[in-house]
Motif scaffolding. Structure first.
Motif, PDB file in Angstrom:
ATOM      1  N   ASP A 450      16.183  57.997 -79.275  1.00 51.82           N
ATOM      2  CA  ASP A 450      17.535  57.728 -79.773  1.00 51.82           C
ATOM      3  C   ASP A 450      17.833  58.658 -80.933  1.00 51.82           C
ATOM      4  O   ASP A 450      17.250  58.521 -82.014  1.00 51.82           O
ATOM      5  N   TYR A 451      18.756  59.574 -80.731  1.00 53.66           N
ATOM      6  CA  TYR A 451      19.086  60.539 -81.771  1.00 53.66           C
ATOM      7  C   TYR A 451      20.187  60.054 -82.705  1.00 53.66           C
ATOM      8  O   TYR A 451      20.558  60.763 -83.631  1.00 53.66           O
ATOM      9  N   ARG A 452      20.678  58.853 -82.492  1.00 54.06           N
ATOM     10  CA  ARG A 452      21.622  58.256 -83.438  1.00 54.06           C
ATOM     11  C   ARG A 452      20.911  57.363 -84.439  1.00 54.06           C
ATOM     12  O   ARG A 452      21.544  56.806 -85.328  1.00 54.06           O
ATOM     13  N   ASP A 453      19.611  57.229 -84.297  1.00 54.07           N
ATOM     14  CA  ASP A 453      18.804  56.411 -85.195  1.00 54.07           C
ATOM     15  C   ASP A 453      17.767  57.309 -85.844  1.00 54.07           C
ATOM     16  O   ASP A 453      16.791  57.711 -85.217  1.00 54.07           O
ATOM     17  N   ASP A 454      17.980  57.641 -87.109  1.00 57.13           N
ATOM     18  CA  ASP A 454      17.086  58.563 -87.797  1.00 57.13           C
ATOM     19  C   ASP A 454      15.673  58.014 -87.944  1.00 57.13           C
ATOM     20  O   ASP A 454      14.731  58.773 -88.218  1.00 57.13           O
ATOM     21  N   SER A 455      15.510  56.698 -87.780  1.00 54.41           N
ATOM     22  CA  SER A 455      14.173  56.114 -87.890  1.00 54.41           C
ATOM     23  C   SER A 455      13.429  56.122 -86.558  1.00 54.41           C
ATOM     24  O   SER A 455      12.258  55.743 -86.500  1.00 54.41           O
ATOM     25  N   SER A 456      14.098  56.561 -85.489  1.00 57.93           N
ATOM     26  CA  SER A 456      13.449  56.627 -84.189  1.00 57.93           C
ATOM     27  C   SER A 456      12.307  57.636 -84.253  1.00 57.93           C
ATOM     28  O   SER A 456      12.516  58.800 -84.607  1.00 57.93           O
ATOM     29  N   PRO A 457      11.066  57.241 -83.920  1.00 56.73           N
ATOM     30  CA  PRO A 457       9.923  58.144 -84.112  1.00 56.73           C
ATOM     31  C   PRO A 457       9.882  59.261 -83.074  1.00 56.73           C
ATOM     32  O   PRO A 457      10.372  59.118 -81.953  1.00 56.73           O
ATOM     33  N   ALA A 458       9.272  60.364 -83.447  1.00 58.48           N
ATOM     34  CA  ALA A 458       9.048  61.466 -82.515  1.00 58.48           C
ATOM     35  C   ALA A 458       7.892  61.121 -81.594  1.00 58.48           C
ATOM     36  O   ALA A 458       6.840  60.661 -82.043  1.00 58.48           O
ATOM     37  N   VAL A 459       8.105  61.330 -80.295  1.00 56.37           N
ATOM     38  CA  VAL A 459       7.043  61.080 -79.317  1.00 56.37           C
ATOM     39  C   VAL A 459       6.572  62.383 -78.675  1.00 56.37           C
ATOM     40  O   VAL A 459       5.682  62.371 -77.825  1.00 56.37           O
ATOM     41  N   GLY A 460       7.155  63.488 -79.089  1.00 65.10           N
ATOM     42  CA  GLY A 460       6.792  64.794 -78.548  1.00 65.10           C
ATOM     43  C   GLY A 460       7.699  65.844 -79.137  1.00 65.10           C
ATOM     44  O   GLY A 460       8.438  65.583 -80.102  1.00 65.10           O
ATOM     45  N   VAL A 461       7.663  67.035 -78.580  1.00 68.61           N
ATOM     46  CA  VAL A 461       8.508  68.130 -79.052  1.00 68.61           C
ATOM     47  C   VAL A 461       9.214  68.756 -77.860  1.00 68.61           C
ATOM     48  O   VAL A 461       8.771  68.645 -76.716  1.00 68.61           O
ATOM     49  N   GLU A 462      10.317  69.418 -78.148  1.00 70.44           N
ATOM     50  CA  GLU A 462      11.073  70.119 -77.106  1.00 70.44           C
ATOM     51  C   GLU A 462      11.466  71.492 -77.611  1.00 70.44           C
ATOM     52  O   GLU A 462      11.902  71.652 -78.764  1.00 70.44           O
ATOM     53  N   MET A 463      11.345  72.467 -76.718  1.00 69.35           N
ATOM     54  CA  MET A 463      11.846  73.806 -77.013  1.00 69.35           C
ATOM     55  C   MET A 463      12.685  74.276 -75.849  1.00 69.35           C
ATOM     56  O   MET A 463      12.224  74.322 -74.710  1.00 69.35           O
ATOM     57  N   ALA A 464      13.942  74.562 -76.145  1.00 71.44           N
ATOM     58  CA  ALA A 464      14.816  75.205 -75.176  1.00 71.44           C
ATOM     59  C   ALA A 464      14.704  76.710 -75.383  1.00 71.44           C
ATOM     60  O   ALA A 464      14.835  77.199 -76.506  1.00 71.44           O
ATOM     61  N   GLY A 465      14.432  77.435 -74.290  1.00 72.49           N
ATOM     62  CA  GLY A 465      14.375  78.884 -74.379  1.00 72.49           C
ATOM     63  C   GLY A 465      15.738  79.487 -74.126  1.00 72.49           C
ATOM     64  O   GLY A 465      16.524  78.979 -73.329  1.00 72.49           O
ATOM     65  N   THR A 466      16.022  80.583 -74.777  1.00 76.28           N
ATOM     66  CA  THR A 466      17.315  81.233 -74.641  1.00 76.28           C
ATOM     67  C   THR A 466      17.443  81.922 -73.277  1.00 76.28           C
ATOM     68  O   THR A 466      16.520  81.920 -72.471  1.00 76.28           O
ATOM     69  N   SER A 467      18.586  82.505 -73.026  1.00 75.38           N
ATOM     70  CA  SER A 467      18.829  83.181 -71.753  1.00 75.38           C
ATOM     71  C   SER A 467      18.255  84.587 -71.749  1.00 75.38           C
ATOM     72  O   SER A 467      18.089  85.217 -72.804  1.00 75.38           O
ATOM     73  N   ILE A 468      17.988  85.085 -70.556  1.00 72.92           N
ATOM     74  CA  ILE A 468      17.622  86.488 -70.387  1.00 72.92           C
ATOM     75  C   ILE A 468      18.832  87.387 -70.648  1.00 72.92           C
ATOM     76  O   ILE A 468      18.735  88.409 -71.341  1.00 72.92           O
ATOM     77  N   ALA A 469      19.993  87.007 -70.109  1.00 76.34           N
ATOM     78  CA  ALA A 469      21.188  87.842 -70.264  1.00 76.34           C
ATOM     79  C   ALA A 469      22.468  87.034 -70.331  1.00 76.34           C
ATOM     80  O   ALA A 469      23.491  87.554 -70.800  1.00 76.34           O
ATOM     81  N   SER A 470      22.478  85.812 -69.852  1.00 74.45           N
ATOM     82  CA  SER A 470      23.714  85.024 -69.766  1.00 74.45           C
ATOM     83  C   SER A 470      24.318  84.805 -71.148  1.00 74.45           C
ATOM     84  O   SER A 470      23.616  84.493 -72.110  1.00 74.45           O
ATOM     85  N   GLY A 471      25.638  84.991 -71.229  1.00 76.42           N
ATOM     86  CA  GLY A 471      26.329  84.862 -72.500  1.00 76.42           C
ATOM     87  C   GLY A 471      26.423  86.155 -73.279  1.00 76.42           C
ATOM     88  O   GLY A 471      26.839  86.144 -74.445  1.00 76.42           O
ATOM     89  N   LYS A 472      26.023  87.251 -72.639  1.00 78.78           N
ATOM     90  CA  LYS A 472      26.030  88.565 -73.294  1.00 78.78           C
ATOM     91  C   LYS A 472      25.139  88.546 -74.536  1.00 78.78           C
ATOM     92  O   LYS A 472      24.091  87.901 -74.529  1.00 78.78           O
ATOM     93  N   ASP A 473      25.507  89.227 -75.612  1.00 78.65           N
ATOM     94  CA  ASP A 473      24.563  89.485 -76.691  1.00 78.65           C
ATOM     95  C   ASP A 473      24.168  88.252 -77.510  1.00 78.65           C
ATOM     96  O   ASP A 473      23.052  88.162 -77.976  1.00 78.65           O
ATOM     97  N   GLY A 474      25.081  87.342 -77.722  1.00 79.32           N
ATOM     98  CA  GLY A 474      24.762  86.232 -78.606  1.00 79.32           C
ATOM     99  C   GLY A 474      24.595  86.705 -80.039  1.00 79.32           C
ATOM    100  O   GLY A 474      24.872  87.860 -80.386  1.00 79.32           O
ATOM    101  N   GLU A 475      24.146  85.788 -80.905  1.00 77.61           N
ATOM    102  CA  GLU A 475      23.901  86.135 -82.302  1.00 77.61           C
ATOM    103  C   GLU A 475      22.814  85.223 -82.840  1.00 77.61           C
ATOM    104  O   GLU A 475      22.448  84.228 -82.210  1.00 77.61           O
TER     105      GLU A 475
END
Length: 546
Positions: A450-475
């Motif tokens: 639950d990301y609306r409850d700051d006391s909700s404990p972490a049970v793991g981690v997540e990493m979203a990887g960026t695109s190879i090319a989609s969205g052009k250059d980005g910043e």
């Protein structure tokens, strides 16, 4: 430690539909939409040839391996080898007459093929776009091999691959990478040139390998010489084959495929933007017409992917599966498109409410959800990865004073998130990591129910990887990144530059390096490490060195 698991579970009913309605649509599609050539099964190999190929010279001397070679879905004793016999992948039929083509293959312990350990022959059939999927068995665990093909009198480039470790083996370290989202017309595949230089054990592709849209006039890459058939939106099997031909013609992508075995899943653009189960997000789309399109998209994906996934049966293809790397890691490869309920509130951004929390809605489907939980039960791996499409983490924005999140991501399917993360917690899963793509940016966050409850404990981690090319250059840090960080304290880092994720995994830590380039609209730009993320064994703690 359980045996490496690659068997596919029973097909489940698409979320939000009844079995009766799904089978009705499938029957209509099967009866009305496909020719035998589109959905040929194993009997296709027995079909009589209607002509003969002759020599390679009769094809104008073209390279029959214009799309390169690839390997994938490694097991301790096996790997899938792939190629497609085509001299011109940008014309219907691939420049090869519609007859079976013999293809020889070899596997060796050395790059010069002095120590060949396996060889054989296959037949590239026109019903499968002259692609071949060779399941090479009897290999040694956790060993590097080299492979090549021969067809039409010519020899392919040499590919490098590696088998998985034996079940339960002690693995001191492994190197892997993941990538996603490679809109050919929005940039060059610079990141793949860098990936090909790495010494990798396996690569994961998490979806959006192609994009289905019309190729736009403002394409970063030149469209000169591309036919209208190649440029139009993909809706037919021929359209999808041509689009794979275009994207896979990139030299950097081919070099990355030659360098390591890949494990693939799909996201939305392999079929249609933000599709859900049998539902297209195009207003007024006919479900039957969409299932016809989905079946043809699935077929083309299978034809162009080094996978041991079975060929699709009409609009149904079982993609989720699990790969184990000794006692070190278990990778559960998910499918969060085919079985999900329709996006809440018509998709887009919306507040979370009773609809997004509805326990009857699902992003995985019931059978896949149970398969994930059963995998948690059985896992003895030190690290447990979910390799999939969209973020589990909320990425909130404040609009008109309200906190809104994407309805296409797990934040629009809160009950699914609760069941998976609670299931991991209750089963004592060690080192849960979610690795995803889709959003054309990097985000690093704690996994919380639950990301609306700051006391909700972490049970793991997540990493979203960026695109190879989609969205052009980005910043490096755009407005969206600033909003996400401000509205979600569980998020620890973000960047919208293009690239991929390079990982080293050891028993005591997982370390991920975000490899980025400043521009994909200009070919040949350097690739650098933007940030290094380290997570220790036993604790969902995120250390970011930027």
């Amino acid at each position: 430690m359980s045996k490496p698991e690659i068997s596919l579970p029973d097909r489940s009913v698409a979320g939000g539909t009844t079995r009766r309605s799904f089978l009705t649509w499938s029957a209509l599609v099967g009866a009305a939409a496909f020719t035998p050539a589109m959905l040929s099964g194993p009997d296709a190999a027995a079909a009589p040839a209607t002509g003969s190929l002759g020599s390679a010279g009769s094809l104008g001397g073209g390279d029959p391996f214009a799309l390169g070679v690839a390997s994938g879905d490694p097991l301790p004793d096996s790997v899938i080898l792939w190629t497609r016999v085509t001299t011109d992948p940008l014309v219907p039929g691939g420049g090869v007459p519609p007859v079976p083509v013999p293809v020889d293959w070899e596997v060796a312990r050395d790059e010069r093929f002095r120590d060949v350990v396996a060889r054989g022959s296959d037949v590239a059939l026109p019903a499968a776009a002259h692609s071949v999927h060779v399941d090479v068995r009897g290999l040694e665990p956790w060993r590097r091999y080299y492979y090549r093909f021969r067809a039409l009198g010519q020899v392919s480039p040499v590919g490098r691959t590696r088998t998985a470790p034996a079940a339960g083996a002690d693995v001191g370290a492994m190197a892997f990478a993941w990538a996603s989202c490679q809109a050919w017309y929005q940039g060059y595949y610079t990141a793949y040139a860098d990936m090909a230089e790495q010494d990798l054990d396996v690569v994961f592709h998490l979806g959006d390998y192609i994009y289905e849209y019309d190729l736009p006039e403002d394409s970063v890459r030149p469209l000169t010489g591309l036919s209208a058939e190649v440029r139009r939106e993909t809706t037919t099997l021929q359209d999808y084959r041509l689009r794979y031909g275009l994207f896979k013609s990139d030299a950097h992508l081919q070099s990355a495929h030659r360098a390591a075995a890949w494990i693939h899943t799909i996201d939305d653009h392999e079929v249609d933007n933000n599709w859900a189960s049998q539902i297209s997000q195009d207003e007024g789309a006919d479900p039957r017409a969409f299932l016809e399109r989905r079946a043809q998209a699935f077929r083309a994906w299978w034809e162009h992917t080094p996978t041991r996934v079975l060929p699709p049966s009409g609009p149904d293809m079982r993609l989720y599966r699990r790969y184990e790397y000794g006692a070190l890691a278990s990778f559960s490869v998910l499918d969060t498109r085919q079985y999900r309920s329709d996006q809440a509130h018509g998709d887009g951004q919306h507040v979370q409410d009773d609809v997004t929390a509805d326990a009857g809605r699902t992003i995985t489907g019931g059978e896949q959800e149970q398969w994930i939980l059963d995998g948690f039960d059985r896992s003895e791996a030190r690290w447990n990865f979910l390799a999939h499409q969209t973020v589990i983490t909320d990425l909130p924005r404040i609009r008109d004073g309200e906190r809104k999140v994407s309805m296409d991501q797990w934040g629009g399917y809160e009950a699914s998130r609760h069941r998976i993360l609670d299931g991991a917690r209750d089963r004592g899963v060690r080192n849960l990591v979610s690795m995803v793509g889709d959003i054309h940016r990097t985000t690093v966050s704690e996994l919380r129910r639950d990301y609306r409850d700051d006391s909700s404990p972490a049970v793991g981690v997540e990493m979203a990887g960026t695109s190879i090319a989609s969205g052009k250059d980005g910043e490096d840090s755009d407005k969206a990144n600033e909003e996400f960080l401000a509205n979600n304290p569980a998020m620890k880092f973000g960047s919208a530059q293009r690239g991929y994720v390079l990982c080293e995994l050891r028993p005591d830590r997982w370390q991920a390096r975000l490899k980025v380039t400043d521009k994909v609209t200009v070919p040949g730009r350097p690739v650098r490490t933007r940030a290094t993320v380290t997570v220790p064994d036993g604790k969902p703690e995120i250390d970011v060195r930027a």
